[in-house]
Structure formats: C-alpha cells, structure tokens
Design a protein around this motif. Structure first.
Motif, mmCIF file in Angstrom:
data_model
loop_
_atom_site.group_PDB
_atom_site.id
_atom_site.type_symbol
_atom_site.label_atom_id
_atom_site.label_comp_id
_atom_site.label_asym_id
_atom_site.label_seq_id
_atom_site.Cartn_x
_atom_site.Cartn_y
_atom_site.Cartn_z
ATOM 1 N N GLN A 77 36.902 41.781 34.675
ATOM 2 C CA GLN A 77 36.119 41.479 35.873
ATOM 3 C C GLN A 77 36.918 41.900 37.108
ATOM 4 O OE1 GLN A 77 32.873 40.096 36.016
ATOM 5 N NE2 GLN A 77 32.990 40.638 33.844
ATOM 6 N N VAL A 78 36.248 42.532 38.034
ATOM 7 C CA VAL A 78 36.864 42.886 39.311
ATOM 8 C C VAL A 78 36.401 41.898 40.375
ATOM 9 C CG1 VAL A 78 37.164 44.702 41.037
ATOM 10 C CG2 VAL A 78 36.944 45.310 38.613
ATOM 11 N N ILE A 79 35.097 41.759 40.505
ATOM 12 C CA ILE A 79 34.506 40.771 41.414
ATOM 13 C C ILE A 79 33.425 40.043 40.629
ATOM 14 C CG2 ILE A 79 33.299 40.387 43.585
ATOM 15 C CD1 ILE A 79 34.437 43.011 44.606
ATOM 16 N N MET A 102 34.419 50.839 51.198
ATOM 17 C CA MET A 102 35.413 51.101 50.152
ATOM 18 C C MET A 102 36.781 50.552 50.552
ATOM 19 S SD MET A 102 33.976 52.495 47.567
ATOM 20 C CE MET A 102 32.583 51.433 47.967
ATOM 21 N N ALA A 103 37.157 50.731 51.813
ATOM 22 C CA ALA A 103 38.431 50.185 52.277
ATOM 23 C C ALA A 103 38.420 48.663 52.201
ATOM 24 C CB ALA A 103 38.703 50.645 53.705
ATOM 25 N N GLN A 104 37.301 48.066 52.569
ATOM 26 C CA GLN A 104 37.163 46.607 52.503
ATOM 27 C C GLN A 104 37.238 46.140 51.050
ATOM 28 O OE1 GLN A 104 33.724 45.268 54.658
ATOM 29 N NE2 GLN A 104 33.952 43.125 54.057
ATOM 30 N N LEU A 105 36.573 46.838 50.151
ATOM 31 C CA LEU A 105 36.593 46.497 48.727
ATOM 32 C C LEU A 105 38.010 46.583 48.175
ATOM 33 C CD1 LEU A 105 34.789 45.915 46.208
ATOM 34 C CD2 LEU A 105 34.681 48.390 45.872
ATOM 35 N N GLY A 106 38.702 47.690 48.490
ATOM 36 C CA GLY A 106 40.059 47.865 47.992
ATOM 37 C C GLY A 106 41.013 46.818 48.522
ATOM 38 N N TYR A 107 40.872 46.455 49.790
ATOM 39 C CA TYR A 107 41.749 45.445 50.399
ATOM 40 C C TYR A 107 41.556 44.085 49.729
ATOM 41 C CZ TYR A 107 44.169 42.871 54.108
ATOM 42 O OH TYR A 107 45.049 42.071 54.807
ATOM 43 N N HIS A 108 40.315 43.713 49.490
ATOM 44 C CA HIS A 108 40.037 42.406 48.882
ATOM 45 C C HIS A 108 40.523 42.340 47.445
ATOM 46 C CE1 HIS A 108 37.467 40.143 51.812
ATOM 47 N NE2 HIS A 108 37.511 41.333 52.397
ATOM 48 N N ILE A 113 41.470 38.543 47.445
ATOM 49 C CA ILE A 113 40.797 37.786 48.505
ATOM 50 C C ILE A 113 39.293 37.768 48.221
ATOM 51 C CG2 ILE A 113 40.386 37.646 50.990
ATOM 52 C CD1 ILE A 113 42.904 39.515 51.273
ATOM 53 N N PRO A 114 38.650 36.611 48.195
ATOM 54 C CA PRO A 114 37.206 36.564 47.934
ATOM 55 C C PRO A 114 36.438 37.489 48.868
ATOM 56 C CG PRO A 114 38.119 34.353 47.914
ATOM 57 C CD PRO A 114 39.214 35.256 48.398
ATOM 58 N N LEU A 115 35.475 38.204 48.312
ATOM 59 C CA LEU A 115 34.603 39.062 49.103
ATOM 60 C C LEU A 115 33.312 38.297 49.344
ATOM 61 C CD1 LEU A 115 34.001 41.832 50.403
ATOM 62 C CD2 LEU A 115 33.028 42.528 48.200
ATOM 63 N N TRP A 116 33.116 37.854 50.597
ATOM 64 C CA TRP A 116 31.991 36.988 50.927
ATOM 65 C C TRP A 116 32.076 35.727 50.056
ATOM 66 C CZ3 TRP A 116 29.197 42.036 49.667
ATOM 67 C CH2 TRP A 116 29.421 42.965 50.683
ATOM 68 N N GLU A 117 31.081 35.465 49.221
ATOM 69 C CA GLU A 117 31.129 34.273 48.366
ATOM 70 C C GLU A 117 31.500 34.618 46.929
ATOM 71 O OE1 GLU A 117 26.536 33.778 47.090
ATOM 72 O OE2 GLU A 117 26.952 33.521 49.216
ATOM 73 N N ASN A 380 47.982 32.167 32.834
ATOM 74 C CA ASN A 380 47.893 31.662 34.213
ATOM 75 C C ASN A 380 47.835 32.778 35.243
ATOM 76 O OD1 ASN A 380 47.902 28.856 33.685
ATOM 77 N ND2 ASN A 380 50.094 28.945 33.227
ATOM 78 N N SER A 381 48.128 34.027 34.812
ATOM 79 C CA SER A 381 48.055 35.131 35.758
ATOM 80 C C SER A 381 46.625 35.597 35.966
ATOM 81 C CB SER A 381 48.878 36.322 35.245
ATOM 82 O OG SER A 381 48.311 36.878 34.065
ATOM 83 N N HIS A 382 45.721 35.104 35.108
ATOM 84 C CA HIS A 382 44.308 35.481 35.248
ATOM 85 C C HIS A 382 43.722 34.791 36.479
ATOM 86 C CE1 HIS A 382 39.923 35.160 34.377
ATOM 87 N NE2 HIS A 382 40.100 36.378 33.950
ATOM 88 N N ALA A 383 43.284 35.614 37.416
ATOM 89 C CA ALA A 383 42.782 35.049 38.682
ATOM 90 C C ALA A 383 41.363 34.552 38.532
ATOM 91 C CB ALA A 383 42.859 36.116 39.773
#
Length: 383
Positions: A77-79, A102-108, A113-117, A380-383
């Motif tokens: 899973q990515v998002i 794409m830049a926003q997606l890559g940064y998150h 970092i959660p993207l929106w919800e 535990n490394s699984h986000a």
C-alpha cells in the motif's frame, strides 16, 4: 484428503497472463492432514514438471485447490484507499497542475505524511521530472513545502527510454534503496521508444506492460504521467491520449480535469483493479501551489471485519511480536476457535494482505519434514 504435493506456482510474463508475478507469490500452504512426502517424490515431481515445460504445447494451470493453498505476497500500500503497488496512469491536459500534484504526492509518501484524510505509508520516492530542470524543481518545491527537506525523496531530470535500459536504471536505484515505494515518471512520452508503431494498441500495451512488470517484480508503484487529448468523451478515461492499450495494461488511472483552464478547481477521477473507483473535488492553493481536497462523491467501502484475523492480531502484539507453530497449535492459541486446521490455513492465505496492511503482521507458511509451519511476525516499521 489431498495427497498430491503442492508446489510453488511458476511465473511467466504478464503479457501472456500465465502464472503470477514473482513479487506476488510466496510459499504454498498445505492442509494440516497432508502426509509427509519423501525426497524421491519431490525429485520425481520436479523432473516431471520440467518434462512438461519442454513440451511446446504445455499450458501451465493452477487448480482451485492449489489457488487456496497458496500464500501470495500482499500488494504494498502506498496511500490507503487511493494507491498501491503496480503501474498507474496520471493523465490531464497540459498545464492543468499534474506536476504540482506529483511533487505533492512524492513529498507526502517520502515523509509518511497523510494526504488529506488518506493514511500514507512512508518509503523512498524517485521522481523522474523529465520535462524540468533542477533549478525549476528547487523553486517549485521550496514554494510548496518551505525549507523542510526529506532525505529519501530523489529526483532525476534525465533517464534512458524503455528500449535503451530504463529498467536497468530503475533496478539499480531500487537495489540501492530497498524501501522504495513510489516511482514517478513525468512524462510517459519521454521514456517511449523512438520510432516504431507510435500509436498502435500493441505498442501502447507493451510499454505499460514492461513498466508494470518492473512494478510487480519489485512491489512498488510506478506512476506514469501522461496527457489527455482535446476531444471530449462521455467517459473521461476515453480522453487519455493514445489507444486503449495504455489503460488496458495499467492497474489503474487518475484523470485530472478542469472546466476552465484559468480556474483553480479540478476533479480527480480514479479507477483501478485494487482500489475503489472515486471522484474527488480539488482546490488549488495558488499561494503554496498545493492541491486541497474539498469534497468527494464516493465514500470508500470498508471491508467487513474478520473475526479470525482480529483474533490473530490480538495474539501477535508488541508484548509477543512473533508466533510460530502448526495450524492446530494456532487454533489452541486463538481460544480453540471452532475451525478446522486446513480451513484456518486457507483463510490466512487469503487474508495475508489484510494481516499486513491493517495490522502490520507478516504471515508466512513453510513446509518442513515435520509438517506445515505457520509464522506470524509483527513489523513495527509498517506504517
């Protein structure tokens, strides 16, 4: 009672559809009551298999029993609810805001970092910004995110095309960054082969299939930025430039559209094999150059709870992060749940992706001379 030995299904190319992708396959799982098989039988089985393979008319098949008795590696899973491993198209008209997204997606993703919800799984990101230069990227990203940097967000402005060795470059990057989760290719046209049948269904299908094979093999997401054509269509996905071969070979697609080029509102439509179709309403913050979610027309369907997986999750915790044993022993550990050992094993085979994605528990099943062993490990490394 089954007496035939189950073996790992062999793989072949995604073009033929035969077998399975190497990244999606682990050990097979044998019902608990299966008899022990001696080494001579195993050797005969392997020799018989290769004799079949040498027959030009051989067709590899998998029975329903073998399908249930096999553990397939979960797609990464990515998002959550939005994007997972595989090959995806992200299409839109020129200058609609694709590169900012794409830049926003890559940064998150690189920062977890959660993207929106939507929850995001952190991992290394490679962004092939093939229509940009580093100075433009520097200005764009500093405007979007300020001076906060992330070490595992990488950029390149030049790369080989698919026929010249792009897969080798990507493979080297992934080998140096084994936690790679997302690769963005902006744009697909920049890595297409020069010449040939430029716009045929076969060539469109082939190029996406090659990139999908790489994504599946390494269990990463490859996002292919592409353009839409000017002609309108009843189905927005029919506006993707090129033939239906592009979407046919991809695992999914995102279409970003504006009613007017000058407005800061857009609709993002999403279709895919491994996530729910969605329609999101976005607003572009012109000051920070970030896309914000304002509304969505489709509420995500949530898979019903599974009592067996929930019981396993209660068994494997931070206090006891691993468990190993037979299916019968696992049933005892689950307060003697009323289920047969072979049925439990098959349910865990089918639910391996949910164990990983929802609970961060790795499920493995391996055969020894003593029988079939189940291993559960909390990561535990699984986000």
């Amino acid at each position: 009672m089954e007496t035939k030995e189950k073996v790992t299904a062999l793989y072949s190319s995604a073009v033929t559809g035969e077998g399975q992708s190497p990244s999606l396959k682990l050990e097979t799982s044998i019902p608990e009551d299966e008899p022990k098989i001696n080494d001579d039988f195993e050797d005969d089985y392997i020799n018989d298999y290769f004799r079949k393979m040498n027959n030009p008319d051989y067709l590899h098949t998998v029975s329903l029993t073998e399908l249930y008795d096999t553990v397939y590696q979960p797609r990464a899973q990515v998002i959550d609810g939005l994007l997972c491993s595989g090959a995806y198209l992200f299409a839109g008209a020129p200058k609609v805001g694709k590169s900012f997204f794409m830049a926003q997606l890559g940064y998150h993703v690189s920062g977890g970092i959660p993207l929106w919800e939507y929850p995001v799984h952190r991992g290394t990101v490679l962004y092939l910004a093939l229509e940009d230069d580093y100075a433009r990227l520097q200005k764009r990203l500093s405007r979007m995110f300020g001076m906060d940097s992330i070490d595992n967000f990488y950029f390149a402005t030049h790369a080989k095309n698919v026929s010249e060795g792009l897969d080798g470059q990507l493979m080297k990057f992934v080998s140096e960054h084994p936690d790679t989760r997302l690769i963005i290719i902006d744009t697909l046209q920049k890595v297409r082969e020069v010449g040939g049948e430029k716009y045929s269904y076969a060539s469109d299908y082939e190029i996406v299939t090659k990139l999908k094979q790489f994504a599946d093999h390494h269990n990463v997401c490859v996002m292919l930025v592409h353009h839409t054509r000017k002609q309108s269509a009843d189905d927005s996905f029919d506006t993707i430039s090129g033939t239906n071969g592009l979407l046919g070979a991809a695992d999914g697609a995102f279409i970003m559209q504006k009613e007017k080029r000058t407005e800061n509102k857009a609709i993002l439509e999403i279709v895919g094999r491994d996530q729910q179709d969605q329609k999101l309403h976005l607003l572009f913050d012109r000051d920070r150059c970030l896309w914000q979610l304002t509304d969505k027309e489709t509420q995500l369907w949530k898979e019903p709870s599974d009592p067996i997986l929930e019981a396993v999750a209660r068994l494997v915790t931070d206090v006891a992060p691993s468990w190993s044993g037979s299916a019968t022993e696992l049933i005892d550990g689950l307060d003697r749940m009323d289920i047969q050992p072979n049925v439990l094993t098959r349910k865990l085979n089918v639910g391996a992706d949910r164990l990983w994605n929802e609970y961060g528990i790795r499920y493995e099943s391996s055969r020894t001379h003593a029988g079939r062993t189940i291993k559960l490990t909390l990561d535990n490394s699984h986000a």
